[in-house]
Write a protein that holds these residues in place. Structure first.
Motif, PDB file in Angstrom:
ATOM      1  N   LYS A   1       0.876  -1.169   0.000  1.00  0.00           N
ATOM      2  CA  LYS A   1       0.000   0.000   0.000  1.00  0.00           C
ATOM      3  C   LYS A   1       0.910   1.215   0.000  1.00  0.00           C
ATOM      4  N   ASN A   2       0.374   2.343  -0.435  1.00  0.00           N
ATOM      5  CA  ASN A   2       1.147   3.574  -0.317  1.00  0.00           C
ATOM      6  C   ASN A   2       0.251   4.678   0.236  1.00  0.00           C
ATOM      7  N   ILE A   3       0.874   5.756   0.660  1.00  0.00           N
ATOM      8  CA  ILE A   3       0.123   6.837   1.304  1.00  0.00           C
ATOM      9  C   ILE A   3      -0.558   7.765   0.304  1.00  0.00           C
ATOM     10  N   PHE A   4      -0.290   7.580  -0.995  1.00  0.00           N
ATOM     11  CA  PHE A   4      -0.834   8.472  -2.015  1.00  0.00           C
ATOM     12  C   PHE A   4      -2.199   8.029  -2.516  1.00  0.00           C
ATOM     13  N   PHE A   5      -2.324   6.733  -2.830  1.00  0.00           N
ATOM     14  CA  PHE A   5      -3.552   6.225  -3.426  1.00  0.00           C
ATOM     15  C   PHE A   5      -4.014   4.989  -2.669  1.00  0.00           C
ATOM     16  N   GLY A   6      -5.232   5.033  -2.172  1.00  0.00           N
ATOM     17  CA  GLY A   6      -5.798   3.842  -1.556  1.00  0.00           C
ATOM     18  C   GLY A   6      -6.321   2.943  -2.654  1.00  0.00           C
ATOM     19  N   SER A   7      -6.082   1.682  -2.546  1.00  0.00           N
ATOM     20  CA  SER A   7      -6.599   0.773  -3.571  1.00  0.00           C
ATOM     21  C   SER A   7      -7.011  -0.533  -2.912  1.00  0.00           C
ATOM     22  N   GLN A   8      -8.295  -0.788  -2.932  1.00  0.00           N
ATOM     23  CA  GLN A   8      -8.848  -2.023  -2.382  1.00  0.00           C
ATOM     24  C   GLN A   8      -8.775  -3.084  -3.463  1.00  0.00           C
ATOM     25  N   LEU A   9      -8.329  -4.281  -3.123  1.00  0.00           N
ATOM     26  CA  LEU A   9      -8.248  -5.385  -4.076  1.00  0.00           C
ATOM     27  C   LEU A   9      -9.556  -6.168  -4.066  1.00  0.00           C
ATOM     28  N   PRO A  10      -9.876  -6.865  -5.155  1.00  0.00           N
ATOM     29  CA  PRO A  10     -11.075  -7.713  -5.158  1.00  0.00           C
ATOM     30  C   PRO A  10     -10.961  -8.787  -4.067  1.00  0.00           C
ATOM     31  N   ASN A  11     -11.993  -8.942  -3.272  1.00  0.00           N
ATOM     32  CA  ASN A  11     -12.034  -9.951  -2.205  1.00  0.00           C
ATOM     33  C   ASN A  11     -10.867  -9.835  -1.221  1.00  0.00           C
ATOM     34  N   GLU A  12     -10.350  -8.631  -1.060  1.00  0.00           N
ATOM     35  CA  GLU A  12      -9.174  -8.422  -0.215  1.00  0.00           C
ATOM     36  C   GLU A  12      -9.377  -8.963   1.198  1.00  0.00           C
ATOM     37  N   ASP A  13     -10.547  -8.702   1.777  1.00  0.00           N
ATOM     38  CA  ASP A  13     -10.784  -9.152   3.152  1.00  0.00           C
ATOM     39  C   ASP A  13     -10.762 -10.675   3.273  1.00  0.00           C
ATOM     40  N   VAL A  14     -11.296 -11.381   2.272  1.00  0.00           N
ATOM     41  CA  VAL A  14     -11.299 -12.849   2.286  1.00  0.00           C
ATOM     42  C   VAL A  14      -9.869 -13.372   2.206  1.00  0.00           C
ATOM     43  N   PHE A  15      -9.056 -12.782   1.319  1.00  0.00           N
ATOM     44  CA  PHE A  15      -7.664 -13.197   1.172  1.00  0.00           C
ATOM     45  C   PHE A  15      -6.875 -12.932   2.460  1.00  0.00           C
ATOM     46  N   GLU A  16      -7.142 -11.790   3.104  1.00  0.00           N
ATOM     47  CA  GLU A  16      -6.436 -11.464   4.341  1.00  0.00           C
ATOM     48  C   GLU A  16      -6.865 -12.392   5.484  1.00  0.00           C
ATOM     49  N   GLU A  17      -8.154 -12.728   5.543  1.00  0.00           N
ATOM     50  CA  GLU A  17      -8.660 -13.610   6.602  1.00  0.00           C
ATOM     51  C   GLU A  17      -8.011 -14.991   6.548  1.00  0.00           C
ATOM     52  N   THR A  18      -7.702 -15.470   5.363  1.00  0.00           N
ATOM     53  CA  THR A  18      -7.063 -16.788   5.233  1.00  0.00           C
ATOM     54  C   THR A  18      -5.573 -16.721   5.572  1.00  0.00           C
ATOM     55  N   GLY A  19      -5.033 -15.513   5.688  1.00  0.00           N
ATOM     56  CA  GLY A  19      -3.606 -15.360   5.962  1.00  0.00           C
ATOM     57  C   GLY A  19      -2.759 -15.412   4.705  1.00  0.00           C
ATOM     58  N   LEU A  20      -3.412 -15.495   3.559  1.00  0.00           N
ATOM     59  CA  LEU A  20      -2.700 -15.588   2.281  1.00  0.00           C
ATOM     60  C   LEU A  20      -2.143 -14.239   1.843  1.00  0.00           C
ATOM     61  N   LEU A  21      -2.847 -13.154   2.164  1.00  0.00           N
ATOM     62  CA  LEU A  21      -2.503 -11.816   1.678  1.00  0.00           C
ATOM     63  C   LEU A  21      -2.108 -10.874   2.809  1.00  0.00           C
ATOM     64  N   THR A  22      -1.035 -10.103   2.582  1.00  0.00           N
ATOM     65  CA  THR A  22      -0.686  -8.984   3.452  1.00  0.00           C
ATOM     66  C   THR A  22      -0.601  -7.731   2.591  1.00  0.00           C
ATOM     67  N   ARG A  23      -0.912  -6.567   3.197  1.00  0.00           N
ATOM     68  CA  ARG A  23      -0.884  -5.284   2.499  1.00  0.00           C
ATOM     69  C   ARG A  23      -0.041  -4.277   3.302  1.00  0.00           C
ATOM     70  N   PRO A  24       1.276  -4.462   3.386  1.00  0.00           N
ATOM     71  CA  PRO A  24       2.103  -3.535   4.169  1.00  0.00           C
ATOM     72  C   PRO A  24       2.224  -2.163   3.508  1.00  0.00           C
ATOM     73  N   ILE A  25       2.337  -1.128   4.345  1.00  0.00           N
ATOM     74  CA  ILE A  25       2.574   0.221   3.831  1.00  0.00           C
ATOM     75  C   ILE A  25       4.071   0.396   3.664  1.00  0.00           C
ATOM     76  N   VAL A  26       4.480   0.826   2.475  1.00  0.00           N
ATOM     77  CA  VAL A  26       5.898   1.032   2.186  1.00  0.00           C
ATOM     78  C   VAL A  26       6.185   2.519   2.245  1.00  0.00           C
ATOM     79  N   ASN A  27       7.207   2.896   2.976  1.00  0.00           N
ATOM     80  CA  ASN A  27       7.587   4.300   3.168  1.00  0.00           C
ATOM     81  C   ASN A  27       8.049   4.921   1.851  1.00  0.00           C
ATOM     82  N   ALA A  28       7.536   6.108   1.542  1.00  0.00           N
ATOM     83  CA  ALA A  28       7.871   6.796   0.301  1.00  0.00           C
ATOM     84  C   ALA A  28       9.264   7.399   0.327  1.00  0.00           C
ATOM     85  N   GLY A  29       9.825   7.591   1.488  1.00  0.00           N
ATOM     86  CA  GLY A  29      11.138   8.223   1.564  1.00  0.00           C
ATOM     87  C   GLY A  29      11.047   9.665   1.111  1.00  0.00           C
TER      88      GLY A  29
END
Length: 196
Positions: free
Chosen positions: A44-72
């Motif tokens: 994820k980044n601080i500029f644009f939020g972007s929700q993925l299709p079925n993101e919550d389902v993927f995260e609940e299974t532990g398959l998906l992570t969405r870390p915020i990466v520092n822009a520097g």
């Protein structure tokens, strides 16, 4: 060994005075990742939020992570495409250093294929091209069905991964990688066609 993939949430195309956003990561691409990888990380980044299709389902299974990466220090709008690609590489490097039991790959779509010009990127491109030949479950296939299939066919999928690894090493260790890649891709396409 587990396999992980670092993908971008959407494409970015550089323009003379800025950039335009391209296609977002689709349900079809997420299903592809779910079948062939054990872990998916999409920065994820601080500029644009972007929700993925079925993101919550993927995260609940532990398959998906969405870390915020520092822009520097790259905050200007015209630098966003560079930051976008850099965030992916930075996340992949971080995951490779903290999660050594997982083989992390970079995955990109569109014309922005791996714009970094070092040797490791061209090798990463070969792996990406091999993996893009694999069959994909449709966008409407529920994640639960994919995970169930993956569990039942674990041995066959592991054998497929091993075969792709062998082909990858065959290409990068070849005296003529371009020729070897063409032959290898043709061989893999034929094997997949025979399987279908």
């Amino acid at each position: 060994m587990e396999r992980g993939v670092v993908a971008l949430p959407f494409e970015v195309h550089q323009r003379e005075h800025g950039f335009i956003m391209g296609d977002a990561l689709s349900a079809l691409q997420l299903n592809y990742f779910a079948l062939y990888w054990d872990k998916i990380s999409v920065p994820k980044n601080i500029f644009f939020g972007s929700q993925l299709p079925n993101e919550d389902v993927f995260e609940e299974t532990g398959l998906l992570t969405r870390p915020i990466v520092n822009a520097g220090s790259i905050l200007a709008v015209e630098n966003f495409p560079k930051f976008h690609l850099l965030a992916q590489a930075k996340l992949a490097d971080h995951l490779r250093s903290v999660d050594r039991h997982t083989a992390w790959s970079i995955h990109q779509t569109g014309d922005n294929s791996l714009l970094f010009a070092d040797q490791s990127v061209s090798k990463e491109t070969v792996r990406l091209e091999l993996e893009n030949l694999l069959p994909v479950p449709g966008a409407n296939v529920p994640l639960h069905d994919i995970l169930e299939f993956k569990y039942r066919r674990k041995d066959e999928l592991q054998a497929l991964h091993s075969y792709c690894d062998e082909l990858y090493f065959e290409i990068i260790n070849s005296g003529d990688p371009s020729l070897q890649a063409a032959k290898t891709f043709s061989k893999l396409k034929q094997s997949i066609s025979d399987l279908d």
